[in-house]
Scaffold this motif. Structure first.
Motif, PDB file in Angstrom:
ATOM      1  N   LYS A 164      -9.439 -10.589   4.376  1.00 49.43           N
ATOM      2  CA  LYS A 164     -10.591  -9.988   3.702  1.00 49.43           C
ATOM      3  C   LYS A 164     -10.338  -8.503   3.424  1.00 49.43           C
ATOM      4  CE  LYS A 164     -15.533  -9.029   4.349  1.00 49.43           C
ATOM      5  NZ  LYS A 164     -16.678  -9.159   5.283  1.00 49.43           N
ATOM      6  N   ARG A 197      -7.903  -8.160   0.589  1.00 48.41           N
ATOM      7  CA  ARG A 197      -8.570  -8.385  -0.708  1.00 48.41           C
ATOM      8  C   ARG A 197      -9.324  -7.134  -1.158  1.00 48.41           C
ATOM      9  NH1 ARG A 197     -10.644 -13.513   1.428  1.00 48.41           N
ATOM     10  NH2 ARG A 197      -9.198 -15.196   0.886  1.00 48.41           N
ATOM     11  N   ALA A 198      -9.980  -6.469  -0.211  1.00 45.64           N
ATOM     12  CA  ALA A 198     -10.700  -5.238  -0.559  1.00 45.64           C
ATOM     13  C   ALA A 198      -9.733  -4.171  -1.067  1.00 45.64           C
ATOM     14  CB  ALA A 198     -11.475  -4.729   0.655  1.00 45.64           C
ATOM     15  N   VAL A 213      -6.889  -4.752  -2.541  1.00 41.67           N
ATOM     16  CA  VAL A 213      -6.445  -5.210  -3.860  1.00 41.67           C
ATOM     17  C   VAL A 213      -7.476  -4.852  -4.926  1.00 41.67           C
ATOM     18  CG1 VAL A 213      -5.976  -7.264  -5.259  1.00 41.67           C
ATOM     19  CG2 VAL A 213      -4.971  -7.052  -2.973  1.00 41.67           C
ATOM     20  N   GLU A 214      -8.748  -5.102  -4.629  1.00 36.41           N
ATOM     21  CA  GLU A 214      -9.807  -4.768  -5.588  1.00 36.41           C
ATOM     22  C   GLU A 214      -9.840  -3.271  -5.877  1.00 36.41           C
ATOM     23  OE1 GLU A 214     -13.272  -6.343  -3.753  1.00 36.41           O
ATOM     24  OE2 GLU A 214     -12.684  -8.457  -4.078  1.00 36.41           O
ATOM     25  N   GLU A 215      -9.658  -2.453  -4.838  1.00 32.49           N
ATOM     26  CA  GLU A 215      -9.617  -1.004  -5.021  1.00 32.49           C
ATOM     27  C   GLU A 215      -8.426  -0.610  -5.900  1.00 32.49           C
ATOM     28  OE1 GLU A 215     -10.698   3.055  -4.408  1.00 32.49           O
ATOM     29  OE2 GLU A 215     -11.784   1.165  -4.113  1.00 32.49           O
ATOM     30  N   GLN A 225      -6.993  -2.468  -8.155  1.00 37.03           N
ATOM     31  CA  GLN A 225      -7.268  -2.916  -9.525  1.00 37.03           C
ATOM     32  C   GLN A 225      -8.187  -1.939 -10.257  1.00 37.03           C
ATOM     33  OE1 GLN A 225      -8.768  -6.807  -8.482  1.00 37.03           O
ATOM     34  NE2 GLN A 225      -6.837  -7.821  -9.033  1.00 37.03           N
ATOM     35  N   ARG A 226      -9.128  -1.324  -9.541  1.00 41.72           N
ATOM     36  CA  ARG A 226     -10.023  -0.350 -10.170  1.00 41.72           C
ATOM     37  C   ARG A 226      -9.273   0.924 -10.541  1.00 41.72           C
ATOM     38  NH1 ARG A 226     -13.736  -2.307  -6.254  1.00 41.72           N
ATOM     39  NH2 ARG A 226     -13.193  -0.627  -4.802  1.00 41.72           N
ATOM     40  N   THR A 256      -1.481   2.619  -5.780  1.00 45.89           N
ATOM     41  CA  THR A 256      -2.119   2.417  -4.471  1.00 45.89           C
ATOM     42  C   THR A 256      -1.067   2.018  -3.452  1.00 45.89           C
ATOM     43  OG1 THR A 256      -4.234   1.754  -5.439  1.00 45.89           O
ATOM     44  CG2 THR A 256      -3.812   1.081  -3.166  1.00 45.89           C
ATOM     45  N   HIS A 280       0.667  -9.484  -4.821  1.00 44.48           N
ATOM     46  CA  HIS A 280       0.247  -8.130  -5.200  1.00 44.48           C
ATOM     47  C   HIS A 280       1.397  -7.138  -5.067  1.00 44.48           C
ATOM     48  CE1 HIS A 280      -3.548 -10.150  -4.983  1.00 44.48           C
ATOM     49  NE2 HIS A 280      -3.417 -10.339  -3.672  1.00 44.48           N
TER      50      HIS A 280
END
Length: 425
Positions: free
Chosen positions: A83, A86-87, A89-91, A93-94, A102, A123
Motif C-alpha cells: 500500500k 502504491r502511494a 507510485v501515485e506521487e 506519477q503526479r 522520484t 515501476h
C-alpha cells in the motif's frame, strides 16, 4: 519544534549535508570513483547500498536525491507494505509530467518478501521510480534476482578507527555538535575502537559520556558503552562469517584465532548448542582419523553445553576448540566420503552374489552368499574376493601422514597389497 521539545540526537544533528562531509566510503566517493562519477555526470540509476549499520546508507541516499534534485520518498520495509509503495507510485506519477524524478528509498529492503519486492519491478523497470535500497544483509540472498538485476549494488564498508576519530573530533568543534566539550585523547580512542565501525554508535556514546563527566574520561566512555558486546546478527551474514573464521582458524591450527572467534560468537549471543554442533563437524571434517579422540571430546563438549547451559558450558566449548586446533589434521575420510558419494552416482551395480545376505534357503538357492570366504576361516580367500562393483576401479581412501593415520599407514598399505596379490583376476 517547540522550546520544550528534546533536541535531536547527536548523530542526527551531525548528519552530513554534502558528499564532502561524509567520512569514509572513499572507494565510492573519492575522485573518479563510481558513485562520484555517476553523480557528477548527472546520471542516476537504481542502487542498493549494502553495508553494516551506521556507515551512512540513509545519509548517502538523501544526498543523492538532493544532488539530482529528485523528490525523495523514504520508507522502511519493517513497517511499510505494498500500500505504501502504491502511494509512492501515485506521487511519482503526479510529479512526472513536470519532469521531476522520484527516488524511493527503501530501508531494510531485505525485509520485504518476494511479492512485495516484485511489486516494485514494473515501476523501476519503466523508470517511474528510481529505487535506492539499503540493507545490512547480502543482496545475493535477500533481494530478488529480477530486482537486483535492475539495480547496481554498492558495498559500503565499516568506518575505520581513524574515520571515527575524525568524526568525533568534528562533532566536538561543530556548532551542531558538542562545542566546548573536552574529551581525553584516550577516551576518544576508546570510543573509536569499540564502536565497531558504526558512526551512529560512536556519536551516541560520545553524547552519553559527555553527560556523565566533563571532561570526558576513559571511565565515562566505558560507562556510556555499558557492557560492550560485539555486533552480530544471529540470522545474518556476519554470524556465518564468524563461524567461518572459527572453522578456518581451527583448520590452520591457530589456537588464539580459534579462541577469539569462539569468544566473539558466544559474547554476541550465538546459541552455544549450534556452535557445539559446528565444532563436532570440525572434528570429523578437519581432524578426522588423525586424532580419533577429537570427535569424542567434541561430542562430550556438546553434551556439557546441553547439560550445563551457558556460561558454565562455554568452557567445555573452549576446551574442545583448543584441542581441535592443536590436533593433527586430516581430511582423508572427508575426501574419501566425497569420492564415495560421487562414485555411487557414476557406478550403479547390484551387490555381488558372494556379498549378499542369505537368510533363507530360497536365497541360497539363487546363489546369495555363495563362495563367500569368512575371514577367520580363510584369510587368503577373504582377501581374494572383490568388495566393489567390477566397474569401480578407483581408490577412495588414502590416509594422511598426520597423527593416528600416519601410524596406521603401513597397515593400510599392507592390506591393499594383500587384496591385490590374492585377487585371481
Amino acid at each position: 519544534m517547540t522550546l520544550f521539545d528534546p533536541p535531536a540526537p547527536l548523530a542526527e544533528r551531525m548528519r552530513p549535508r554534502t558528499l564532502d562531509e561524509i567520512v569514509g566510503q572513499q572507494h565510492l566517493l573519492g575522485p573518479g570513483k563510481p558513485l562520484r562519477r555517476m553523480l557528477e555526470g548527472g546520471r542516476l540509476s537504481s542502487l542498493i547500498f549494502w553495508g553494516p549499520p551506521g556507515v551512512g546508507k540513509t545519509t548517502l541516499a538523501r544526498l543523492v536525491a538532493d544532488l539530482v534534485r529528485a523528490h525523495f520518498v523514504a520508507l522502511s520495509a519493517v513497517t511499510a507494505g505494498v500500500k505504501d509503495v502504491r502511494a509512492a507510485v501515485e506521487e511519482a506519477q503526479r510529479r512526472a509530467p513536470s519532469g521531476e524524478r522520484t527516488i524511493l528509498f527503501l530501508d531494510e529492503i531485505h525485509r520485504f518478501n518476494k511479492a512485495q519486492q516484485d511489486a516494485l519491478l514494473p515501476h523501476v523497470e519503466r523508470g517511474l521510480l528510481t529505487l535506492i535500497g539499503a540493507t545490512t544483509e547480502n543482496p545475493s540472498f535477500e533481494v530478488n534476482p529480477a530486482l537486483r538485476s535492475r539495480a547496481r549494488v554498492l558495498v559500503l564498508e565499516p568506518l575505520t578507527r581513524e574515520d571515527l576519530r575524525n568524526l568525533l573530533t568534528r562533532a566536538l568543534g561543530d556548532a551542531r555538535g558538542l562545542p566546548g566539550v573536552e574529551v581525553q585523547p584516550d577516551a576518544l580512542d576508546l570510543i573509536a575502537r569499540l564502536s565497531d565501525g558504526d558512526a551512529r554508535r560512536a556519536l551516541g556514546v560520545l553524547e552519553v559520556a559527555a553527560e556523565i563527566a566533563r571532561p570526558v574520561t576513559v571511565e565515562a566512555a566505558r560507562e556510556a558503552f555499558g557492557r560492550h558486546t560485539p555486533a552480530m546478527d544471529k540470522e545474518g551474514e556476519e554470524f556465518y562469517n564468524l563461524i567461518s573464521a572459527l572453522h578456518k582458524s581451527v583448520r590452520a591450527s591457530h589456537v588464539d584465532g580459534a579462541l577469539y572467534w569462539l569468544a566473539r560468537m558466544i559474547a554476541g549471543g550465538a546459541d552455544p548448542v549450534y556452535v557445539a554442533r559446528r565444532v563436532v563437524r570440525m572434528a570429523t571434517e578437519d581432524v578426522g582419523l588423525a586424532d580419533p579422540a577429537a570427535l569424542r571430546l567434541s561430542l562430550a563438549a556438546k553434551e556439557a553445553v546441553e547439560f550445563l547451559g551457558s556460561p558454565e558450558g562455554d568452557l567445555a566449548l573452549a576446551q574442545a576448540v583448543v584441542y581441535l586446533a592443536l590436533a593433527p589434521k586430516s581430511n582423508a575420510v572427508y575426501t574419501a566420503w566425497g569420492r564415495a558419494l560421487k562414485a555411487v552416482h557414476e557406478v550403479t551395480a547390484p551387490v555381488p552374489p558372494h556379498l549378499r545376505n542369505a537368510p533363507t534357503n530360497l536365497m541360497k538357492s539363487q546363489g546369495y552368499g555363495r563362495g563367500y570366504a569368512y575371514y577367520f576361516d580363510d584369510p587368503e580367500g577373504s582377501f581374494a574376493q572383490t568388495y566393489l562393483p567390477e566397474a569401480l576401479k578407483t581408490s577412495l581412501y588414502t590416509p594422511s601422514n598426520e597423527g593416528w593415520e600416519a601410524r596406521v599407514e603401513g597397515r593400510w598399505t599392507k592390506l591393499r597389497e594383500l587384496h591385490s596379490s590374492f585377487r585371481k583376476d
